[in-house]
Design a protein around this motif. Structure first.
Motif, PDB file in Angstrom:
ATOM      1  N   UNK A 160       0.819  -1.214   0.000  1.00  0.00           N
ATOM      2  CA  UNK A 160       0.000   0.000   0.000  1.00  0.00           C
ATOM      3  C   UNK A 160       0.856   1.270   0.000  1.00  0.00           C
ATOM      4  N   UNK A 161       2.155   1.113   0.286  1.00  0.00           N
ATOM      5  CA  UNK A 161       3.091   2.248   0.340  1.00  0.00           C
ATOM      6  C   UNK A 161       4.367   1.903  -0.428  1.00  0.00           C
ATOM      7  N   UNK A 162       4.263   1.674  -1.729  1.00  0.00           N
ATOM      8  CA  UNK A 162       5.456   1.217  -2.460  1.00  0.00           C
ATOM      9  C   UNK A 162       6.604   2.214  -2.458  1.00  0.00           C
ATOM     10  N   UNK A 163       6.296   3.500  -2.303  1.00  0.00           N
ATOM     11  CA  UNK A 163       7.369   4.504  -2.344  1.00  0.00           C
ATOM     12  C   UNK A 163       8.077   4.680  -1.005  1.00  0.00           C
ATOM     13  N   UNK A 164       7.515   4.151   0.076  1.00  0.00           N
ATOM     14  CA  UNK A 164       8.141   4.294   1.387  1.00  0.00           C
ATOM     15  C   UNK A 164       9.349   3.365   1.492  1.00  0.00           C
ATOM     16  N   UNK A 215       1.975 -10.222 -16.968  1.00  0.00           N
ATOM     17  CA  UNK A 215       1.888 -10.499 -15.528  1.00  0.00           C
ATOM     18  C   UNK A 215       0.996  -9.512 -14.801  1.00  0.00           C
ATOM     19  N   UNK A 216       0.947  -8.260 -15.295  1.00  0.00           N
ATOM     20  CA  UNK A 216       0.291  -7.200 -14.523  1.00  0.00           C
ATOM     21  C   UNK A 216      -0.907  -6.549 -15.202  1.00  0.00           C
ATOM     22  N   UNK A 217      -1.009  -6.664 -16.521  1.00  0.00           N
ATOM     23  CA  UNK A 217      -2.048  -5.946 -17.244  1.00  0.00           C
ATOM     24  C   UNK A 217      -1.765  -4.463 -17.412  1.00  0.00           C
ATOM     25  N   UNK A 218      -0.579  -4.022 -17.053  1.00  0.00           N
ATOM     26  CA  UNK A 218      -0.193  -2.618 -17.165  1.00  0.00           C
ATOM     27  C   UNK A 218       0.573  -2.386 -18.467  1.00  0.00           C
ATOM     28  N   UNK A 219       0.574  -1.133 -18.990  1.00  0.00           N
ATOM     29  CA  UNK A 219       1.185  -0.891 -20.303  1.00  0.00           C
ATOM     30  C   UNK A 219       2.698  -1.027 -20.350  1.00  0.00           C
ATOM     31  N   UNK A 225      10.041   4.361 -12.654  1.00  0.00           N
ATOM     32  CA  UNK A 225       9.387   3.451 -11.712  1.00  0.00           C
ATOM     33  C   UNK A 225       7.900   3.267 -12.027  1.00  0.00           C
ATOM     34  N   UNK A 226       7.450   2.024 -11.933  1.00  0.00           N
ATOM     35  CA  UNK A 226       6.044   1.688 -12.163  1.00  0.00           C
ATOM     36  C   UNK A 226       5.500   1.033 -10.896  1.00  0.00           C
ATOM     37  N   UNK A 227       4.436   1.578 -10.351  1.00  0.00           N
ATOM     38  CA  UNK A 227       3.802   0.976  -9.184  1.00  0.00           C
ATOM     39  C   UNK A 227       2.852  -0.134  -9.657  1.00  0.00           C
ATOM     40  N   UNK A 235       8.505  -1.081  -9.753  1.00  0.00           N
ATOM     41  CA  UNK A 235       9.260  -1.848 -10.740  1.00  0.00           C
ATOM     42  C   UNK A 235       9.977  -0.855 -11.658  1.00  0.00           C
ATOM     43  N   UNK A 236      11.239  -1.100 -11.930  1.00  0.00           N
ATOM     44  CA  UNK A 236      12.032  -0.218 -12.798  1.00  0.00           C
ATOM     45  C   UNK A 236      11.822  -0.617 -14.252  1.00  0.00           C
TER      46      UNK A 236
END
Length: 257
Positions: A160-164, A215-219, A225-227, A235-236
């Protein structure tokens, strides 16, 4: 380790896979909430089946009153205090699995047990099963003569806090009781564990952009960085090289038995 914990207490039977080898297939095929990308870790792909097949006495299976598999727990024995070691590894989950099987192949006597995974079927989460599996894992290690269980823990709310930074998140505590803010870290501390350190590169998954899209359905079409849902850190993404990489930090916990 994959965590799920809660309050009420269903009737469970917890055994080792060595005691009930007929549960290997239903345990292995048990539904879970692991994100698709997380099971692409090459160390897991190579070594987790060997934990099941070669170390069944360190694999725990929980069945409900009807005999259905509702939780599983994997652990491995390894030599933490072998020459050149002594410290829990920065590469966490991946490294301890590799140490365990390297020690086994070389005949090095283990002195410590590492938890690897505790997973509860989605319909049974929130009922305290993860804590009971952790207790059973501790008991199993103690019964085999070990004095310590360690665990490269995947904090359950960190996604819930990937940037922390994990170095900040892991040590956050509640004002009310001083226990960790994260639910899964809190289960470990309540069981008697202490935080040893952050494992900054505990698990690593890399792949092409097409793989990450699957794996993610994201573009995965923008550099940087991709959350990703379920990921503890971003993810880089490197479109110019047609690749993206995820390096997951975990938290090393130590349980004296």
């Amino acid at each position: 380790m994959n965590p799920h914990s809660g309050s009420s207490a269903p009737v469970l039977t917890i055994t080792t896979l060595a005691e009930r080898p007929e549960l290997a297939a239903p345990m292995w095929g048990m539904p879970d909430n692991w994100p698709d990308f997380a099971v692409q870790d090459p160390v897991a792909v190579m070594l987790m089946p060997r934990v099941r097949d070669e170390l069944p006495e360190y694999v725990l299976v929980a069945t409900d009153a009807e005999g259905a598999v509702v939780a599983r727990g994997f652990s491995v024995p390894f030599a933490l205090h072998a020459e050149g070691r002594g410290q829990l590894p920065d590469r966490g989950w991946d490294q301890v699995l590799q140490w365990a099987f390297g020690d086994r192949e070389r005949g090095v006597a283990p002195d410590t047990v590492s938890a690897i995974e505790i997973t509860v079927v989605p319909g049974m989460q929130g009922k305290g099963l993860s804590g009971r599996m952790l207790a059973a894992m501790r008991d199993n290690a103690r019964g085999r003569g070990f004095c310590e269980v360690v665990a490269p823990v995947r904090p359950s709310a960190k996604h819930l806090e990937p940037a922390t930074p994990m170095s900040e998140y892991a040590y956050r505590v509640r004002e009310s009781d001083g226990l960790p803010s994260d639910p899964w870290l809190r289960v470990h501390v309540r069981a008697g564990a202490v935080i040893d350190k952050v494992a900054p590169a505990s698990m690593a998954v890399s792949g092409s952009l097409a793989q990450w899209r699957a794996w993610t359905g994201l573009p995965f079409d923008t550099a940087g960085p991709v959350e990703v849902p379920g990921a503890l850190v971003p993810v880089a993404c490197e479109p110019e090289h047609d690749r993206a990489a995820y390096v997951e930090p975990n938290v090393w916990m130590r349980h004296a038995l």
